[in-house]
Design a protein around this motif. Structure first.
Motif, PDB file in Angstrom:
ATOM      1  N   CYS A   1      74.284  50.270  53.105  1.00 10.98           N
ATOM      2  CA  CYS A   1      75.700  49.924  52.900  1.00 10.98           C
ATOM      3  C   CYS A   1      75.888  48.421  52.715  1.00 10.98           C
ATOM      4  CB  CYS A   1      76.533  50.412  54.087  1.00 10.98           C
ATOM      5  SG  CYS A   1      76.695  52.199  54.178  1.00 10.98           S
ATOM      6  N   ARG A   2      74.953  47.626  53.237  1.00 12.91           N
ATOM      7  CA  ARG A   2      75.022  46.162  53.067  1.00 12.91           C
ATOM      8  C   ARG A   2      74.246  45.705  51.835  1.00 12.91           C
ATOM      9  NH1 ARG A   2      73.883  43.901  59.127  1.00 12.91           N
ATOM     10  NH2 ARG A   2      71.744  44.137  58.376  1.00 12.91           N
ATOM     11  N   GLY A   3      73.702  46.669  51.094  1.00 14.34           N
ATOM     12  CA  GLY A   3      72.944  46.333  49.895  1.00 14.34           C
ATOM     13  C   GLY A   3      71.580  45.742  50.193  1.00 14.34           C
ATOM     14  N   GLU A   4      71.002  46.103  51.344  1.00 12.99           N
ATOM     15  CA  GLU A   4      69.726  45.534  51.760  1.00 12.99           C
ATOM     16  C   GLU A   4      68.644  46.611  51.814  1.00 12.99           C
ATOM     17  OE1 GLU A   4      70.212  43.607  55.506  1.00 12.99           O
ATOM     18  OE2 GLU A   4      71.975  42.456  54.856  1.00 12.99           O
ATOM     19  N   ASP A   5      67.421  46.213  51.478  1.00 12.44           N
ATOM     20  CA  ASP A   5      66.269  47.066  51.694  1.00 12.44           C
ATOM     21  C   ASP A   5      65.652  46.697  53.034  1.00 12.44           C
ATOM     22  OD1 ASP A   5      66.454  48.359  49.215  1.00 12.44           O
ATOM     23  OD2 ASP A   5      65.446  46.678  48.225  1.00 12.44           O
ATOM     24  N   GLY A   6      64.944  47.624  53.615  1.00 14.23           N
ATOM     25  CA  GLY A   6      64.303  47.294  54.875  1.00 14.23           C
ATOM     26  C   GLY A   6      63.663  48.515  55.503  1.00 14.23           C
ATOM     27  N   VAL A   7      63.013  48.289  56.618  1.00 15.17           N
ATOM     28  CA  VAL A   7      62.434  49.370  57.399  1.00 15.17           C
ATOM     29  C   VAL A   7      62.960  49.243  58.825  1.00 15.17           C
ATOM     30  CG1 VAL A   7      60.360  49.501  55.987  1.00 15.17           C
ATOM     31  CG2 VAL A   7      60.380  48.012  57.979  1.00 15.17           C
ATOM     32  N   PHE A   8      62.752  50.281  59.609  1.00 16.75           N
ATOM     33  CA  PHE A   8      63.201  50.291  60.995  1.00 16.75           C
ATOM     34  C   PHE A   8      62.016  49.941  61.881  1.00 16.75           C
ATOM     35  CE2 PHE A   8      64.259  52.787  64.925  1.00 16.75           C
ATOM     36  CZ  PHE A   8      65.345  52.004  65.311  1.00 16.75           C
ATOM     37  N   ARG A   9      62.107  48.828  62.621  1.00 16.93           N
ATOM     38  CA  ARG A   9      61.000  48.345  63.452  1.00 16.93           C
ATOM     39  C   ARG A   9      61.420  48.259  64.916  1.00 16.93           C
ATOM     40  NH1 ARG A   9      60.091  44.818  58.978  1.00 16.93           N
ATOM     41  NH2 ARG A   9      57.986  45.041  58.098  1.00 16.93           N
ATOM     42  N   PRO A  10      61.417  49.362  65.637  1.00 18.06           N
ATOM     43  CA  PRO A  10      61.749  49.276  67.065  1.00 18.06           C
ATOM     44  C   PRO A  10      60.626  48.616  67.843  1.00 18.06           C
ATOM     45  CG  PRO A  10      61.077  51.506  66.512  1.00 18.06           C
ATOM     46  CD  PRO A  10      61.118  50.734  65.215  1.00 18.06           C
TER      47      PRO A  10
ATOM     48  N   LEU B   1      67.923  57.340  65.262  1.00 22.57           N
ATOM     49  CA  LEU B   1      68.371  55.950  65.185  1.00 22.57           C
ATOM     50  C   LEU B   1      67.874  55.305  63.896  1.00 22.57           C
ATOM     51  CD1 LEU B   1      70.058  54.582  67.397  1.00 22.57           C
ATOM     52  CD2 LEU B   1      67.984  53.444  68.183  1.00 22.57           C
ATOM     53  N   ALA B   2      66.649  55.633  63.500  1.00 23.81           N
ATOM     54  CA  ALA B   2      66.074  55.069  62.278  1.00 23.81           C
ATOM     55  C   ALA B   2      66.879  55.462  61.048  1.00 23.81           C
ATOM     56  CB  ALA B   2      64.624  55.536  62.123  1.00 23.81           C
ATOM     57  N   ASN B   3      67.272  56.722  60.958  1.00 24.15           N
ATOM     58  CA  ASN B   3      68.074  57.177  59.819  1.00 24.15           C
ATOM     59  C   ASN B   3      69.396  56.426  59.734  1.00 24.15           C
ATOM     60  OD1 ASN B   3      66.705  60.051  60.977  1.00 24.15           O
ATOM     61  ND2 ASN B   3      66.422  59.654  58.803  1.00 24.15           N
ATOM     62  N   GLY B   4      70.045  56.259  60.872  1.00 24.43           N
ATOM     63  CA  GLY B   4      71.327  55.553  60.893  1.00 24.43           C
ATOM     64  C   GLY B   4      71.189  54.081  60.556  1.00 24.43           C
ATOM     65  N   TRP B   5      70.095  53.442  61.030  1.00 22.93           N
ATOM     66  CA  TRP B   5      69.876  52.022  60.752  1.00 22.93           C
ATOM     67  C   TRP B   5      69.658  51.779  59.265  1.00 22.93           C
ATOM     68  CZ3 TRP B   5      70.707  47.466  62.742  1.00 22.93           C
ATOM     69  CH2 TRP B   5      70.035  46.357  62.226  1.00 22.93           C
ATOM     70  N   LEU B   6      68.869  52.653  58.610  1.00 20.82           N
ATOM     71  CA  LEU B   6      68.609  52.487  57.178  1.00 20.82           C
ATOM     72  C   LEU B   6      69.876  52.701  56.360  1.00 20.82           C
ATOM     73  CD1 LEU B   6      65.090  54.107  56.762  1.00 20.82           C
ATOM     74  CD2 LEU B   6      65.686  51.699  56.859  1.00 20.82           C
ATOM     75  N   TYR B   7      70.747  53.583  56.825  1.00 20.20           N
ATOM     76  CA  TYR B   7      72.024  53.771  56.123  1.00 20.20           C
ATOM     77  C   TYR B   7      72.882  52.509  56.255  1.00 20.20           C
ATOM     78  CZ  TYR B   7      76.458  55.802  54.653  1.00 20.20           C
ATOM     79  OH  TYR B   7      77.650  56.063  54.004  1.00 20.20           O
ATOM     80  N   ARG B   8      72.832  51.895  57.428  1.00 19.83           N
ATOM     81  CA  ARG B   8      73.575  50.645  57.639  1.00 19.83           C
ATOM     82  C   ARG B   8      73.083  49.554  56.693  1.00 19.83           C
ATOM     83  NH1 ARG B   8      73.438  46.147  61.277  1.00 19.83           N
ATOM     84  NH2 ARG B   8      75.541  45.576  62.015  1.00 19.83           N
ATOM     85  N   LEU B   9      71.763  49.437  56.547  1.00 16.43           N
ATOM     86  CA  LEU B   9      71.207  48.460  55.609  1.00 16.43           C
ATOM     87  C   LEU B   9      71.619  48.781  54.178  1.00 16.43           C
ATOM     88  CD1 LEU B   9      67.533  47.949  56.894  1.00 16.43           C
ATOM     89  CD2 LEU B   9      69.538  46.511  57.328  1.00 16.43           C
TER      90      LEU B   9
END
Length: 313
Positions: A124-133, A114-122
């Motif tokens: 694609c939106r031109g955003e940096d971030g981390v995955f924080r479940p 899920l983390a890998n997919g979430w970072l790819y989504r960010l």
């Protein structure tokens, strides 16, 4: 760079800025990060904007603003994986995880999470971030995962989130509510397995049997504590292992994985503390298992869940 804004209520007039921010739910770690790594704090009253330090005394009706510091780098690699986002705002996102996908990369599952997919989504939106479940569920558990969009939101969401799981357990149980309060410990030398043991950590699961047949019961579960495999271990100890849960004594005749689904999440939105409730549709394998066990169908189960963890109590 995300900006946060807080209006000073009358009850906080004259407070030191750092105390006011803690009152608003901003963690001390976040305050320090803004102070030493970010752009600092400012207050606005009308058209005037004033940079201030954390010992500044705030006044009623002022707007306190600050930018969250940049996110730290992450070793998780973006991957083009489908992500089912059920809810999203600037503070929180709720993802609907299918069974068979891990939440985070591990030694055995370094990608495809899920983390890998979430970072790819960010990305694609031109955003940096981390995955924080905020809540984590097992690889073969399906359902809702609450994620914090930033460092400010994470502790606030963790404090308020409540979870309801649906479990399909083996053996008939009387319709009604119950509570399992027995400690859980690691099982022998196993990295994965857990068991009920006197020297284990305190563990509490509250539950309600929604429907039962001669062979199985459909149970809504509310974990009070958050131990590894808690619901699975508790019901196995009770003599009613989850269907499909071969690790804890369940059988795989009607479902190939443990029948556990995070069905409902309730949490308060950080900053304004407005309650939010998110409900997940049940996966097909879970529904098929309910059908095989002569339990309620999809529409009946969804109706049963409508009254679970309501926003207004």
């Amino acid at each position: 760079m995300q900006m946060l804004h807080f209006r000073v209520p009358t009850s906080c007039n004259g407070m030191r800025l750092n105390i006011f921010l803690r009152t608003m739910g901003v963690s001390s770690a976040c305050i320090k990060a803004v102070k030493y790594q970010g752009t600092g704090f400012c207050v606005r009253l009308g058209d005037e904007v004033i940079p201030v330090h954390t010992d500044y005394r705030v006044a009623t009706a002022q707007i306190v603003s600050f930018a969250l510091p940049p996110e730290p780098p992450t070793a998780v690699q973006p991957e083009p994986l489908p992500i089912d986002v059920i809810y999203e705002d600037e503070f929180a996102a709720v993802l609907n995880k299918p069974a068979g996908i891990a939440v985070h990369p591990t030694l055995n599952h370094t990608s495809g999470t899920l983390a890998n997919g979430w970072l790819y989504r960010l990305k694609c939106r031109g955003e940096d971030g981390v995955f924080r479940p905020v809540n984590r569920i097992d690889k073969n558990t399906s359902g809702l995962v609450l994620c914090a969009q930033n460092a400010f939101a994470a502790p606030e969401l963790a404090k308020t989130v409540q979870k309801c799981y649906l479990a399909l357990v083996e053996g008939p149980l009387p319709v009604g509510s119950g509570r399992i309060d027995v400690p859980i410990a690691r099982r022998g030398d196993s990295i994965i397995g857990r068991c009920v043991r006197e020297d284990g950590k305190p563990s509490v699961t509250e539950y309600t049997v929604l429907a039962a047949s001669a062979s199985h019961a459909l149970v809504s579960c509310f974990p009070v504590t958050g131990r590894t495999h808690q619901i699975r271990v508790h019901f196995s100890w009770l003599g009613h292992p989850l269907a499909g849960d071969s690790l804890y004594g369940g059988h795989t005749d009607i479902i190939a994985r443990h029948a556990l689904h995070c069905a409902v999440l309730r949490f308060n939105r950080p900053a304004d503390h407005e309650p939010r409730r998110v409900q997940s549709p049940l996966p097909e394998d879970f529904l098929a298992a309910c059908c095989a066990a002569y339990l309620p169908d999809k529409e009946e189960i969804q109706t049963m869940l409508q009254s679970v963890l309501p926003c207004a109590e």
